[in-house]
Design an enzyme around this catalytic site. Sequence first.
Site, PDB file in Angstrom:
ATOM      1  CE1 TYR A 120     -21.361  35.775   3.494  1.00 27.14           C
ATOM      2  CE2 TYR A 120     -23.243  34.986   3.748  1.00 27.14           C
ATOM      3  CZ  TYR A 120     -22.588  35.638   3.001  1.00 27.14           C
ATOM      4  OH  TYR A 120     -22.704  35.982   1.712  1.00 27.14           O
ATOM      5  CB  SER A 159     -26.144  37.311   1.942  1.00 26.17           C
ATOM      6  OG  SER A 159     -26.429  36.039   2.141  1.00 26.17           O
TER       7      SER A 159
END
Length: 226
Positions: free
Chosen positions: A136, A124
């Site tokens: 995350y 990501s």
Amino acid sequence: MTRHGHAVVTGASSGIGLAICARLLREGWRVTGLSRGVPALDHPGFAHVAADLLDPAGLAAALEGCAPTALVHAAGVMRSGMLGRLDPAAGEALWRLHVDAACRLADLLAPRLPEGGRILLLGSRAAGGAPGRSQYAASKAAMLALARSWAAELLPRRITVNVVAPGATDTPMLRDPARGPVAPKLPPIGRYIAPEEVAALVAFLLGPEAGAITGQEVMICGGASL
């Protein structure tokens, strides 16, 4: 590395994982999709294996006898939280799915890959740091460390290992209420990235023309990095 191999793809039931399966099937690959849900895919080259990536014994059993030419770890979830309100359980779940599962998958399948095989991890753009997404981001950042380490280890067998790191992509995960209070940011191009765009890059990196690309993080950011 042949153009039409056998790929194991996690997260195959929706979003980017499903788009990757569809793209590879269209290009002539045989695909084994791992997910808890059943993908809406009807293709003679596709086989679905119900698997919980957080269950080590079950994962090993699901992949017993499987000897692919490529591994794509596309399964992922998004959870957010600001400092002072971080959820340790959410952080653990992110780490187990994005990092521990990647390690288990690669540990099981890398020895079975042929010379010139491929490993691809879905990272990501948030791995570079994002407010409210520290847990995350940390789990996604770890993927690059894994990829670069494995790429160096597997160089003698000409197996490439790379990370594709998209920005905000138009998937069900983008609209999942469980992701937390931090809203996704629209990329500067004025739209979200399409899963099919991510799948196209993945397909290239799995193909024969990408044999010299390894240990890299390739970003699809829609102009957000400018």
